[in-house]
Design a protein around this motif. Structure first.
Motif, PDB file in Angstrom:
ATOM      1  N   SER A 157      37.685 -26.418  69.295  1.00 52.04           N
ATOM      2  CA  SER A 157      37.383 -26.132  70.693  1.00 52.04           C
ATOM      3  C   SER A 157      38.695 -25.949  71.453  1.00 52.04           C
ATOM      4  O   SER A 157      39.777 -26.261  70.930  1.00 52.04           O
ATOM      5  N   PRO A 158      38.643 -25.457  72.696  1.00 52.31           N
ATOM      6  CA  PRO A 158      39.880 -25.340  73.473  1.00 52.31           C
ATOM      7  C   PRO A 158      40.640 -26.662  73.582  1.00 52.31           C
ATOM      8  O   PRO A 158      41.871 -26.672  73.570  1.00 52.31           O
ATOM      9  N   ALA A 159      39.923 -27.776  73.668  1.00 52.33           N
ATOM     10  CA  ALA A 159      40.571 -29.080  73.778  1.00 52.33           C
ATOM     11  C   ALA A 159      41.215 -29.517  72.472  1.00 52.33           C
ATOM     12  O   ALA A 159      41.991 -30.479  72.453  1.00 52.33           O
ATOM     13  N   GLN A 160      40.912 -28.808  71.380  1.00 58.22           N
ATOM     14  CA  GLN A 160      41.434 -29.181  70.066  1.00 58.22           C
ATOM     15  C   GLN A 160      42.418 -28.150  69.512  1.00 58.22           C
ATOM     16  O   GLN A 160      42.813 -28.225  68.351  1.00 58.22           O
ATOM     17  N   VAL A 161      42.864 -27.225  70.341  1.00 56.02           N
ATOM     18  CA  VAL A 161      43.682 -26.110  69.862  1.00 56.02           C
ATOM     19  C   VAL A 161      44.988 -26.585  69.236  1.00 56.02           C
ATOM     20  O   VAL A 161      45.568 -25.902  68.374  1.00 56.02           O
ATOM     21  N   GLN A 162      45.462 -27.778  69.617  1.00 51.74           N
ATOM     22  CA  GLN A 162      46.698 -28.300  69.037  1.00 51.74           C
ATOM     23  C   GLN A 162      46.599 -28.488  67.529  1.00 51.74           C
ATOM     24  O   GLN A 162      47.605 -28.385  66.809  1.00 51.74           O
ATOM     25  N   PHE A 163      45.385 -28.726  67.023  1.00 57.11           N
ATOM     26  CA  PHE A 163      45.212 -28.900  65.577  1.00 57.11           C
ATOM     27  C   PHE A 163      45.383 -27.579  64.828  1.00 57.11           C
ATOM     28  O   PHE A 163      45.687 -27.579  63.639  1.00 57.11           O
ATOM     29  N   ALA A 164      45.173 -26.470  65.504  1.00 56.05           N
ATOM     30  CA  ALA A 164      45.418 -25.164  64.893  1.00 56.05           C
ATOM     31  C   ALA A 164      46.873 -24.735  65.053  1.00 56.05           C
ATOM     32  O   ALA A 164      47.445 -24.087  64.175  1.00 56.05           O
ATOM     33  N   LEU A 165      47.481 -25.120  66.173  1.00 49.87           N
ATOM     34  CA  LEU A 165      48.845 -24.681  66.459  1.00 49.87           C
ATOM     35  C   LEU A 165      49.900 -25.489  65.713  1.00 49.87           C
ATOM     36  O   LEU A 165      50.911 -24.932  65.257  1.00 49.87           O
ATOM     37  N   LEU A 166      49.711 -26.807  65.594  1.00 52.05           N
ATOM     38  CA  LEU A 166      50.741 -27.641  64.983  1.00 52.05           C
ATOM     39  C   LEU A 166      51.094 -27.206  63.564  1.00 52.05           C
ATOM     40  O   LEU A 166      52.294 -27.055  63.253  1.00 52.05           O
ATOM     41  N   PRO A 167      50.131 -26.969  62.656  1.00 49.81           N
ATOM     42  CA  PRO A 167      50.530 -26.545  61.307  1.00 49.81           C
ATOM     43  C   PRO A 167      51.228 -25.188  61.290  1.00 49.81           C
ATOM     44  O   PRO A 167      52.138 -24.964  60.477  1.00 49.81           O
ATOM     45  N   ARG A 168      50.845 -24.286  62.178  1.00 50.49           N
ATOM     46  CA  ARG A 168      51.497 -22.980  62.228  1.00 50.49           C
ATOM     47  C   ARG A 168      52.942 -23.107  62.695  1.00 50.49           C
ATOM     48  O   ARG A 168      53.857 -22.490  62.139  1.00 50.49           O
ATOM     49  N   GLU A 169      53.159 -23.924  63.727  1.00 51.68           N
ATOM     50  CA  GLU A 169      54.512 -24.126  64.236  1.00 51.68           C
ATOM     51  C   GLU A 169      55.368 -24.852  63.203  1.00 51.68           C
ATOM     52  O   GLU A 169      56.558 -24.546  63.043  1.00 51.68           O
ATOM     53  N   ALA A 170      54.772 -25.826  62.507  1.00 51.65           N
ATOM     54  CA  ALA A 170      55.520 -26.567  61.491  1.00 51.65           C
ATOM     55  C   ALA A 170      55.950 -25.642  60.353  1.00 51.65           C
ATOM     56  O   ALA A 170      57.095 -25.702  59.881  1.00 51.65           O
ATOM     57  N   ARG A 171      55.041 -24.775  59.895  1.00 53.44           N
ATOM     58  CA  ARG A 171      55.379 -23.832  58.826  1.00 53.44           C
ATOM     59  C   ARG A 171      56.501 -22.900  59.252  1.00 53.44           C
ATOM     60  O   ARG A 171      57.402 -22.595  58.476  1.00 53.44           O
ATOM     61  N   ALA A 172      56.445 -22.455  60.509  1.00 55.66           N
ATOM     62  CA  ALA A 172      57.469 -21.539  61.010  1.00 55.66           C
ATOM     63  C   ALA A 172      58.846 -22.179  61.005  1.00 55.66           C
ATOM     64  O   ALA A 172      59.867 -21.482  60.917  1.00 55.66           O
ATOM     65  N   MET A 173      58.907 -23.510  61.067  1.00 54.87           N
ATOM     66  CA  MET A 173      60.177 -24.222  61.072  1.00 54.87           C
ATOM     67  C   MET A 173      60.504 -24.817  59.713  1.00 54.87           C
ATOM     68  O   MET A 173      61.451 -25.596  59.578  1.00 54.87           O
ATOM     69  N   GLY A 174      59.698 -24.465  58.694  1.00 54.72           N
ATOM     70  CA  GLY A 174      59.954 -24.956  57.356  1.00 54.72           C
ATOM     71  C   GLY A 174      59.640 -26.423  57.176  1.00 54.72           C
ATOM     72  O   GLY A 174      60.230 -27.095  56.318  1.00 54.72           O
ATOM     73  N   ARG A 175      58.710 -26.938  57.982  1.00 59.97           N
ATOM     74  CA  ARG A 175      58.344 -28.350  57.934  1.00 59.97           C
ATOM     75  C   ARG A 175      56.994 -28.534  57.245  1.00 59.97           C
ATOM     76  O   ARG A 175      56.086 -27.708  57.398  1.00 59.97           O
ATOM     77  N   THR A 176      56.854 -29.626  56.505  1.00 55.86           N
ATOM     78  CA  THR A 176      55.595 -29.967  55.853  1.00 55.86           C
ATOM     79  C   THR A 176      54.959 -31.145  56.575  1.00 55.86           C
ATOM     80  O   THR A 176      55.590 -32.202  56.734  1.00 55.86           O
ATOM     81  N   LEU A 177      53.739 -30.969  57.008  1.00 51.94           N
ATOM     82  CA  LEU A 177      53.034 -32.021  57.740  1.00 51.94           C
ATOM     83  C   LEU A 177      52.379 -33.008  56.788  1.00 51.94           C
ATOM     84  O   LEU A 177      51.888 -32.638  55.723  1.00 51.94           O
ATOM     85  N   ALA A 178      52.372 -34.255  57.190  1.00 57.31           N
ATOM     86  CA  ALA A 178      51.595 -35.289  56.510  1.00 57.31           C
ATOM     87  C   ALA A 178      50.974 -36.165  57.585  1.00 57.31           C
ATOM     88  O   ALA A 178      51.564 -36.356  58.656  1.00 57.31           O
ATOM     89  N   TRP A 179      49.795 -36.671  57.314  1.00 56.46           N
ATOM     90  CA  TRP A 179      49.136 -37.505  58.313  1.00 56.46           C
ATOM     91  C   TRP A 179      48.368 -38.624  57.638  1.00 56.46           C
ATOM     92  O   TRP A 179      48.020 -38.545  56.457  1.00 56.46           O
ATOM     93  N   ASP A 180      48.099 -39.661  58.417  1.00 60.13           N
ATOM     94  CA  ASP A 180      47.386 -40.815  57.878  1.00 60.13           C
ATOM     95  C   ASP A 180      46.572 -41.446  58.997  1.00 60.13           C
ATOM     96  O   ASP A 180      47.063 -41.580  60.130  1.00 60.13           O
ATOM     97  N   ILE A 181      45.342 -41.818  58.684  1.00 63.92           N
ATOM     98  CA  ILE A 181      44.466 -42.460  59.656  1.00 63.92           C
ATOM     99  C   ILE A 181      43.951 -43.776  59.083  1.00 63.92           C
ATOM    100  O   ILE A 181      43.414 -43.808  57.975  1.00 63.92           O
ATOM    101  N   GLY A 182      44.139 -44.845  59.840  1.00 64.11           N
ATOM    102  CA  GLY A 182      43.604 -46.146  59.467  1.00 64.11           C
ATOM    103  C   GLY A 182      42.625 -46.627  60.532  1.00 64.11           C
ATOM    104  O   GLY A 182      42.223 -45.872  61.415  1.00 64.11           O
ATOM    105  N   GLU A 183      42.256 -47.873  60.463  1.00 63.62           N
ATOM    106  CA  GLU A 183      41.300 -48.421  61.427  1.00 63.62           C
ATOM    107  C   GLU A 183      41.923 -48.565  62.819  1.00 63.62           C
ATOM    108  O   GLU A 183      41.252 -48.365  63.826  1.00 63.62           O
ATOM    109  N   THR A 184      43.206 -48.941  62.859  1.00 64.78           N
ATOM    110  CA  THR A 184      43.854 -49.176  64.154  1.00 64.78           C
ATOM    111  C   THR A 184      45.135 -48.366  64.337  1.00 64.78           C
ATOM    112  O   THR A 184      45.834 -48.554  65.328  1.00 64.78           O
ATOM    113  N   SER A 185      45.453 -47.467  63.414  1.00 57.61           N
ATOM    114  CA  SER A 185      46.673 -46.672  63.554  1.00 57.61           C
ATOM    115  C   SER A 185      46.456 -45.267  63.000  1.00 57.61           C
ATOM    116  O   SER A 185      45.618 -45.048  62.123  1.00 57.61           O
ATOM    117  N   VAL A 186      47.227 -44.337  63.527  1.00 54.77           N
ATOM    118  CA  VAL A 186      47.177 -42.955  63.086  1.00 54.77           C
ATOM    119  C   VAL A 186      48.584 -42.389  63.203  1.00 54.77           C
ATOM    120  O   VAL A 186      49.312 -42.715  64.151  1.00 54.77           O
TER     121      VAL A 186
END
Length: 203
Positions: free
Chosen positions: A170-199
């Motif tokens: 959705s428009p409110a979630q567009v950052q999830f589409a943009l972040l991986p594209r911007e990271a790739r353009a800068m040669g960066r590899t994304l990693a993420w982790d979600i727990g019960e109380t931390s992300v």
């Protein structure tokens, strides 16, 4: 440069920059008007106080969005300016953002961090703290954006976008589409982790 020769990412960033640029001026005029009314009337009324707080909040979010969604360029930004922006952005909501990275950073790196913060935000509906740190003073090393909260709101299909598994956002979630594209353009590899109380997001 002709518009048809611009990459799609640059066009998106130009639109973001234009919208933010055009909105800052009228908001500034409203803020100046409120200050003049306050000087005229003395003690500000609750109504004027509410308008002033709303204008300040809108200004801070637009400045943040300009970094996150606008064109980045080669400009470098120092910690004091970024830390102030993060503090202002978090005022009025339940999130506290602590910029811990030391040094001056390329605007592109700050843009990635802003997009990462926007990704963490919906996972922390009860508020909490987000810390932003880098293990190199020039930002060339590993970055970690970590949020802690009472309970994380998980959305695996949405977060899968950061792994390149595209899903509808959705428009409110567009950052999830943009972040991986911007990271790739800068040669960066994304990693993420979600727990019960931390992300967290690293790149």
């Amino acid at each position: 440069m002709l518009a048809e020769t611009l990459p799609e990412e640059d066009l998106v960033a130009l639109v973001g920059s234009r919208l933010c640029h055009d909105l800052i001026s009228p908001l500034g005029a409203i803020g100046n008007g409120v200050e003049l009314l306050t000087m005229t009337t003395g003690t500000p009324s609750p109504e004027l106080q509410l308008i002033a707080e709303s204008v300040a909040a809108a200004n801070s979010r637009i400045k943040f969005f300009r970094l996150a969604f606008g064109r980045s360029g080669e400009q470098r930004i120092g910690k004091p300016e970024i830390a102030t922006l993060m503090t202002q952005f978090s005022q009025g909501n339940r999130l506290r953002i602590d910029w811990r990275a030391e040094g001056d950073f390329a605007r592109q790196m700050v843009k990635l961090a802003c997009l990462a913060v926007l990704c963490l935000e919906p996972a922390m509906p009860r508020g909490g703290e987000i810390t932003i740190d880098s293990d190199a003073p020039d930002g060339s090393g590993t970055w970690m954006i970590r949020g802690t909260t009472l309970r994380v709101k998980e959305d695996p299909s949405l977060w899968a976008n950061l792994d390149g598994m595209q899903s509808e956002v959705s428009p409110a979630q567009v950052q999830f589409a943009l972040l991986p594209r911007e990271a790739r353009a800068m040669g960066r590899t994304l990693a993420w982790d979600i727990g019960e109380t931390s992300v967290s997001i690293t790149y």
